[in-house]
Write a protein that holds these residues in place. Structure first.
Motif, mmCIF file in Angstrom:
data_model
loop_
_atom_site.group_PDB
_atom_site.id
_atom_site.type_symbol
_atom_site.label_atom_id
_atom_site.label_comp_id
_atom_site.label_asym_id
_atom_site.label_seq_id
_atom_site.Cartn_x
_atom_site.Cartn_y
_atom_site.Cartn_z
ATOM 1 N N TRP A 27 0.839 -1.189 0.000
ATOM 2 C CA TRP A 27 0.000 0.000 0.000
ATOM 3 C C TRP A 27 0.874 1.239 0.000
ATOM 4 C CZ3 TRP A 27 -4.414 -1.971 -1.195
ATOM 5 C CH2 TRP A 27 -4.817 -3.193 -0.663
ATOM 6 N N TYR A 28 0.515 2.202 -0.803
ATOM 7 C CA TYR A 28 1.328 3.404 -0.989
ATOM 8 C C TYR A 28 1.394 4.238 0.296
ATOM 9 C CZ TYR A 28 3.072 7.670 -3.187
ATOM 10 O OH TYR A 28 3.825 8.770 -3.532
ATOM 11 N N LEU A 29 2.611 4.585 0.721
ATOM 12 C CA LEU A 29 2.891 5.408 1.902
ATOM 13 C C LEU A 29 2.288 4.831 3.184
ATOM 14 C CD1 LEU A 29 2.392 9.051 0.540
ATOM 15 C CD2 LEU A 29 4.538 7.852 0.949
ATOM 16 N N ASP A 109 -8.037 -0.584 0.906
ATOM 17 C CA ASP A 109 -8.494 -0.556 -0.484
ATOM 18 C C ASP A 109 -9.937 -0.098 -0.599
ATOM 19 O OD1 ASP A 109 -9.484 -2.735 0.834
ATOM 20 O OD2 ASP A 109 -9.278 -4.124 -0.849
ATOM 21 N N ARG A 110 -10.418 0.674 0.377
ATOM 22 C CA ARG A 110 -11.802 1.136 0.365
ATOM 23 C C ARG A 110 -12.049 2.113 -0.784
ATOM 24 N NH1 ARG A 110 -8.861 3.934 3.960
ATOM 25 N NH2 ARG A 110 -9.054 6.223 3.986
ATOM 26 N N HIS A 204 -1.547 10.210 -5.597
ATOM 27 C CA HIS A 204 -1.187 8.892 -6.151
ATOM 28 C C HIS A 204 -2.438 8.046 -6.365
ATOM 29 C CE1 HIS A 204 1.132 5.109 -6.539
ATOM 30 N NE2 HIS A 204 0.144 4.584 -5.830
ATOM 31 N N HIS A 205 -3.354 8.094 -5.406
ATOM 32 C CA HIS A 205 -4.566 7.270 -5.479
ATOM 33 C C HIS A 205 -5.396 7.628 -6.707
ATOM 34 C CE1 HIS A 205 -8.567 5.728 -4.457
ATOM 35 N NE2 HIS A 205 -7.974 4.934 -3.584
ATOM 36 N N GLY A 206 -5.436 8.920 -7.053
ATOM 37 C CA GLY A 206 -6.218 9.324 -8.208
ATOM 38 C C GLY A 206 -5.689 8.774 -9.514
ATOM 39 N N LYS A 207 -4.393 8.474 -9.590
ATOM 40 C CA LYS A 207 -3.796 7.973 -10.826
ATOM 41 C C LYS A 207 -3.617 6.461 -10.840
ATOM 42 C CE LYS A 207 -1.122 12.199 -11.699
ATOM 43 N NZ LYS A 207 0.255 12.757 -11.899
ATOM 44 N N PHE A 208 -3.182 5.914 -9.732
ATOM 45 C CA PHE A 208 -2.788 4.500 -9.715
ATOM 46 C C PHE A 208 -3.595 3.640 -8.743
ATOM 47 C CE2 PHE A 208 0.990 7.182 -10.470
ATOM 48 C CZ PHE A 208 1.264 6.815 -11.779
ATOM 49 N N GLY A 209 -4.406 4.263 -7.880
ATOM 50 C CA GLY A 209 -5.096 3.481 -6.868
ATOM 51 C C GLY A 209 -4.306 3.432 -5.578
#
Length: 261
Positions: A27-29, A109-110, A204-209
């Motif tokens: 998970w990112y960051l 991952d919500r 990041h979430h807006g581009k890659f999830g």
């Protein structure tokens, strides 16, 4: 268990607090959030706790002196007011980043709507600005202000000042007040860092999830192998005919080669 706001409450499990889950790099960051969010909350809660003790001491001192000397009035609204505001800021930061911590811990991952993402960003900025104002005001008051008394004079005023005792009339000589300010500045640093991490995560979430670059790269490498395993097996080639010893025939039951030619 029930599903509330699209969140499965069955995911709330003690095992999620294991380091292998809290610091999972898929998970990112995630590691940064798990650490920085907690430091921001802990620092602010400690600051507000020590500040509450400071506030209580000055309120008790005021009540005692004004009860013993009815004509006197102790002015300490500045330290009482800023300590009360510090409690509010600490609770607000613990609410925002505490909620972010638990949401990311149990449901990394919500799905979140655009309005919810905007609300997270606005809330983080608001509490950061509130903490900055709190730190500046608390620092100035503790460093430069002190209690003072009116309504009495002469020997009675001297008695009020003598009987004041602890806490000190000068706020900068109060160890609890100074400690609250120091912890507040530490909490401010981690609050601003938490806000930065939250903004960076949503970018990041807006581009890659929600997953990290490493996890996404590993999934891309595994994708061709998974496609091969999922694809149906190709049909076997037809068997090669075996000719008999007589070269003029395909087989004992087939037409003669010379007739085919």
């Amino acid at each position: 268990m029930a599903i509330i706001w699209g969140l499965d409450l069955r995911e709330i499990q003690w095992k999620k607090f294991a380091s292998s889950n809290m610091f999972d790099r898929q998970w990112y960051l995630r590691r940064e959030k798990m650490i920085i969010y907690q430091l921001a909350m802990i620092s602010m809660v400690c600051s507000e706790s020590v500040g509450t003790a400071t506030l209580s001491a000055y309120v008790h001192q005021q009540s005692h002196l004004e009860g013993v000397y009815p004509g006197s009035h102790v002015h300490n609204n500045d330290i009482v007011g800023i300590a009360s505001y510090n409690i509010f800021v600490g609770v607000a930061i613990a609410t925002i980043f505490g909620a972010a911590f638990f949401f990311d811990l149990f449901w990394p991952d919500r799905h979140e709507s655009g309005g919810v993402k905007l609300a997270w960003r606005v809330s983080a900025v608001v509490v950061s600005v509130a903490a900055l104002a709190d730190a500046l005001a608390f620092t100035v008051i503790v460093a430069m202000h002190e209690c003072w008394v009116d309504g009495v004079s002469g020997e009675e005023l001297a008695a009020v000042l003598r009987d004041g005792g602890y806490p000190s009339w000068q706020y900068r000589r109060n160890a609890r007040a100074v400690a609250s300010v120091v912890l507040l500045w530490v909490g401010l640093v981690f609050t601003i860092a938490s806000t930065y991490i939250l903004f960076k995560y949503y970018a990041h979430h807006g581009k890659f999830g929600p997953k990290s670059h490493e996890a996404l790269g590993a999934e891309k490498q595994l994708a061709p192998d998974l496609e091969k395993e999922a694809a149906p097996p190709s049909p076997a080639p037809p068997p090669v005919p075996h000719y008999p010893e007589n070269p003029n025939y395909f087989s004992e039951t087939y037409t003669r080669r010379e007739d085919v030619i």
